[in-house]
Structure formats: C-alpha cells, structure tokens
Design an enzyme around this catalytic site. Structure first.
Site, PDB file in Angstrom:
ATOM      1  N   TYR A 142       0.864  -1.192   0.000  1.00 15.08           N
ATOM      2  CA  TYR A 142       0.000   0.000   0.000  1.00 15.08           C
ATOM      3  C   TYR A 142       0.891   1.230   0.000  1.00 15.08           C
ATOM      4  CZ  TYR A 142      -3.340   3.491   1.884  1.00 15.08           C
ATOM      5  OH  TYR A 142      -4.114   4.608   2.097  1.00 15.08           O
ATOM      6  N   ASP A 237       9.288   2.773  -0.948  1.00 14.81           N
ATOM      7  CA  ASP A 237       8.281   3.378  -0.067  1.00 14.81           C
ATOM      8  C   ASP A 237       8.626   2.984   1.370  1.00 14.81           C
ATOM      9  OD1 ASP A 237       4.623   3.468   0.140  1.00 14.81           O
ATOM     10  OD2 ASP A 237       6.205   4.089   1.513  1.00 14.81           O
ATOM     11  N   LYS A 270       5.325   9.073   8.684  1.00 17.70           N
ATOM     12  CA  LYS A 270       5.207   8.484  10.022  1.00 17.70           C
ATOM     13  C   LYS A 270       6.305   8.953  10.987  1.00 17.70           C
ATOM     14  CE  LYS A 270       2.724   4.575   8.072  1.00 17.70           C
ATOM     15  NZ  LYS A 270       1.388   4.497   8.661  1.00 17.70           N
TER      16      LYS A 270
HETATM   17  P1  KE4 Z   1      -0.664   8.194   4.878  1.00 20.86           P
HETATM   18  O1  KE4 Z   1      -1.265   8.907   3.699  1.00 20.86           O
HETATM   19  O2  KE4 Z   1      -1.685   7.338   5.610  1.00 20.86           O
HETATM   20  O3  KE4 Z   1       0.111   9.114   5.808  1.00 20.86           O
HETATM   21  O4  KE4 Z   1       0.473   7.188   4.310  1.00 20.86           O
HETATM   22  C1  KE4 Z   1       0.118   6.262   3.322  1.00 20.86           C
HETATM   23  C2  KE4 Z   1       1.093   5.119   3.344  1.00 20.86           C
HETATM   24  C3  KE4 Z   1       2.059   5.041   2.356  1.00 20.86           C
HETATM   25  N1  KE4 Z   1       2.969   4.047   2.333  1.00 20.86           N
HETATM   26  C4  KE4 Z   1       2.960   3.089   3.293  1.00 20.86           C
HETATM   27  C5  KE4 Z   1       3.983   1.993   3.235  1.00 20.86           C
HETATM   28  C6  KE4 Z   1       2.004   3.119   4.335  1.00 20.86           C
HETATM   29  O5  KE4 Z   1       2.007   2.144   5.273  1.00 20.86           O
HETATM   30  C7  KE4 Z   1       1.050   4.150   4.364  1.00 20.86           C
HETATM   31  C8  KE4 Z   1      -0.021   4.227   5.423  1.00 20.86           C
HETATM   32  N2  KE4 Z   1      -0.057   3.145   6.342  1.00 20.86           N
HETATM   33  C9  KE4 Z   1      -1.358   2.867   6.933  1.00 20.86           C
HETATM   34  C10 KE4 Z   1      -1.183   1.617   7.812  1.00 20.86           C
HETATM   35  N3  KE4 Z   1      -1.234   0.435   7.058  1.00 20.86           N
HETATM   36  C11 KE4 Z   1      -1.886   4.030   7.694  1.00 20.86           C
HETATM   37  C12 KE4 Z   1      -3.073   3.710   8.573  1.00 20.86           C
HETATM   38  C13 KE4 Z   1      -4.361   4.188   7.978  1.00 20.86           C
HETATM   39  O6  KE4 Z   1      -4.564   4.069   6.747  1.00 20.86           O
HETATM   40  O7  KE4 Z   1      -5.178   4.674   8.775  1.00 20.86           O
END
Ligand code: KE4
Length: 431
Positions: A142, A237, A270
């Site tokens: 993701y 990523d 993060k």
């Molecule tokens: P955000 O847009 O949520 O800040 O980041 C997206 C993203 C991009 N790349 C990776 C590898 C990620 O894990 C994420 C977001 N992770 C999720 C947890 N699996 C955030 C939690 C959520 O969606 O509420």
C-alpha cells in the site's frame, strides 16, 4: 461518561463509518473501536478509562512512545512562535539536512503532509523524469490512496490493472502493473515485455501492509538489476519502515545484504513527523530538480514543511539518533515475537512471526508468507479471536490481519513480559 459504544454511534452519524481512516473502524476484526482519550508512554487510555499497551503507535509514528518530554517541549515552543507561515523556515532546512544525512542516495527532498502525498508526488516525479507512463507495484503493498496506486492485478501481466476503489476510472490505472511480491518470474516477464516503458517500480521493501513480509534478497537484487538495465527508477516506499526498522530504514538492511545496493527515490512518513502530519520524498538532485519551481513536474502544499510538524519531527530524530536506540528497540521487539511464538507453541497453535527494529508481524500458520496470496491463506478467524483476546486483556494490537505492529522506546521489559503472558492466556482460552 461516554462509552466507546455511545461515541461510535454518535461518530457514525456525522463521519462515514464513524472514523477518519477505515482501518480504525475494527471492521476486519469486528467489535467496537476504542475511542482514545489520551496516551502516555507505551499506554493509551480510552473514553471509558481502560488502559491498553499500545502496539499501534499511530501506525508507526510514535516510536518514542506518547508524550516524550523533549518532543512535547519542542512542539510547545514551536507553536508559540506560530503555527504556519506559508513561507520557508530554517527548521525545514534542518529537517531536510537531518534526513539526507541518514539516507545514502538522497541529495534533496521535499516535505509534504502525508505518506499518500509523498507517494503520489514521487510517482509523478518518476514519470516526469523518465518521460514514461507505466508503473509497477506489488499486490499487498500500500502506497497511500492516490488513484493510480489503488489498483489490483489484471487478469494477466500485460493487461491493465483494475481499480480497487470506486471512483477510480479504469483509464487512470491503465498504466499500473501489479505483480506478485517476491515473484522473480513475473518480474523478468514484465521487464522483458515492457521494460523500456516502465517509469518506476514502487515497493515496500518490508511490506507492512500485508502484515510483515520481507522482499527476498534474490528478488530485491534482481529488481535493482532490471531497473538499472531498463532505465526504470526504483522507488522505496519507506513511509512505514523508514527510521522504524533501523536508523537507515529498510534500505540500510538491504544495503547490508546486497553489496552496492541503492534505490533511486525514497518516500518517507510516520516516524519523521513524530505523530504530526509530515512526510517526505527524496532522491538524487538531478531528479529532484525536475520539480517546480525549477522543473516541469508540479507539486505543492499549503502546510508542507509545517513549522510545528518539523519541530516534532526534528525532536524525534534527535532522540532516535542517540547511541543504542535501535539496539534496545530491536532486542525488545525480538523478545516480544519470540515470546509470542513460544506461547503459541505451548498452546499447540500454528504461529510464526518476524520483526526488524521496532516493527513486527505475526501469522497463524506454519510458515512466514512470502506474498499476499499466502497471507490470505493464514488463519484470519484465529487472528481476529486473538486480537480480541488481547484487547480484553489490555493489549491493543493492529485490528487487521494485514497490518504490522510497532514497539516503542517507551515499552519496558515488564510490558513485553505482560504482553507475552496475556497472549499465553488468550491462546489457552482458545483465541
Ligand atoms: P498516509 O497517507 O496514511 O500518511 O500514508 C500512506 C502510506 C504510504 N505508504 C505506506 C507503506 C504506508 O504504510 C502508508 C499508510 N499506512 C497505513 C497503515 N497500514 C496508515 C493507517 C491508515 O490508513 O489509517
């Protein structure tokens, strides 16, 4: 006092699903989400006053634990100087310099407000820098919810990807190829057929969005070779793994295993924001200078490099760069996974787990999955029972099989022991 149930009912009246991000709704595991009132150290306290050992850590950012005094002080001080200016600040330079100093191959970076924004921008930059449209991602990874990345594998490699979300027109994902993680044959086949058209391959080097799956060394080695041979950019990523699995992120893990290994572009988030809205993407100056205002690739953001968020990020980086930080974190995380493994073995439950630095994952099955299909084949029903068995014992794990877990510097050895004991009880009780 409001209860989680009453808050959830009220939330669902004004917020779709009652949450501002789907995974928080507990739909994968069932039950009522816990509405958190506050958190301190390794603990979260919900609206009913119940305390939980926190293994979510806001999905990775809270590597120091909640309310670290130095971070709190930095944020309070920055807030007094102003929330946002829409003009450059010195602290953005400091944060960029700090990140660049820690990640080989990143000569310049742009700060943005979310991992999605960082991934989306890195994708546009890769396409703009190469003049190509095709991109490759992997099933189970993701990269945020940008349209072109919300896609699942087509019926065959050469066919178009299919949107995983309504509202994403097929033509938007027609240039996105989705391959199986760790599948060398598919990689070879795709590059043989389309290598000269591929702008970038975007990968989670340790995939935390299908729980915890490592890219194999042969796979990552060959991926690098094929990208180099075809002029394709390799985009790491590291939104989740960056500064989480090691100070140098997953890149430092693979650079140690593969001599001379180097990704081209990086996506961070993060941990670098310490819990505030802050993410980044970066790489070689020659590529990064394709970005506006210098180059033709547009990218912008009102709150990009926000002065309070950069203070939070810098204070966090100062703490994690202290000697011994990751050694202690990794030892504690490994002890947790080993303890869970023993508890499952003693309960006669098929279980396997893995971890790197302060990130871990586990599956109810005999062997560690190597791809998304194998993750799906693990015992999800038992995962869900285990989640609730632990939650009822005051341990808050990720409320979905497809998520990783996170240990913070605030988790003590006693917390780890208590977690292992709770797991032994939950598994004995049939979780
Ligand atoms: P955000 O847009 O949520 O800040 O980041 C997206 C993203 C991009 N790349 C990776 C590898 C990620 O894990 C994420 C977001 N992770 C999720 C947890 N699996 C955030 C939690 C959520 O969606 O509420």
């Amino acid at each position: 006092m409001s209860t989680n149930e009453s808050l959830f009912e009220r939330a669902q009246r004004v917020i779709p699903g009652g949450v501002n991000s789907p995974v928080r709704a507990f739909r994968a595991v069932g039950g009522t989400p816990r509405f958190i009132s506050r958190a301190q150290g390794a603990w979260m306290i919900d609206a009913e006053g119940k305390r939980y050992l926190d293994y979510i850590g806001s999905w990775g950012p809270m590597i120091l634990g909640h309310g670290h005094p130095a971070v709190l002080e930095a944020v309070q001080r920055a807030a007094l100087d102003g929330f946002s200016f829409g003009a450059p600040t010195e602290r953005e330079i400091e944060l960029a310099e700090a990140i660049i100093a820690l990640v080989p191959g990143v000569e310049q970076l742009r700060l943005v407000s979310s991992g999605t924004e960082a991934g989306m921008s890195a994708l546009r930059l890769a396409r703009g820098a190469t003049g190509r449209s095709t991109i490759v991602k992997f099933e189970g990874c993701y990269h945020g919810h940008a349209d072109a990345l919300l896609v699942k594998a087509g019926s065959g490699l050469a066919t178009f990807g299919h949107p995983t979300s309504a509202g994403v027109p097929a033509e938007v994902v027609q240039h996105t190829r989705v391959l199986e993680y760790n599948n060398l044959a598919q990689l070879e086949e795709t590059f043989a057929a389309q290598g000269s058209e591929i702008a970038c391959v975007m990968i989670e080097p340790i995939a935390g969005n299908m729980n915890f799956v490592r890219a194999s060394v042969p796979f990552m080695t060959r991926l690098r070779e094929l990208c180099t041979a075809h002029g394709t950019l390799l985009v790491f990523d590291e939104v989740m793994t960056g500064f989480r699995v090691a100070l140098g992120g997953a890149h430092s893990v693979y650079a140690r295993l593969i001599p001379g290994f180097q990704a081209d572009l990086f996506v961070f988030g993060k941990v670098i924001g310490g819990g505030m809205p802050l993410a980044a993407f970066g790489g070689p100056k020659a590529i990064m200078q394709q970005l506006a205002p210098l180059g033709p690739v547009y990218q912008a953001g009102t709150l990009s490099g926000n002065p309070v968020a950069t203070a939070c990020g810098l204070a966090t980086l100062r703490e994690i760069t202290k000697p011994g930080f990751y050694e202690t974190l990794a030892t504690r995380t490994r002890r947790l996974v080993d303890g869970l493994t023993v508890a499952a073995r003693d309960a006669g439950v098929p279980f396997c787990g893995d971890c790197e630095g302060g990130m871990f994952g586990f599956f109810f099955g005999p062997t560690l999955p190597q791809n998304y299909t194998q993750v799906l084949a693990t015992d999800q029903a038992r995962f869900n029972r285990f989640f609730h068995g632990m939650l009822s014992r005051g341990v808050y794990l990720a409320p979905a099989l497809y998520e990783a877990g996170f240990v913070s510097a605030a988790h003590t050895d006693a917390d780890i022991d208590a977690t292992i004991e709770a797991a032994a009880q939950a598994l004995r009780d049939g979780a």
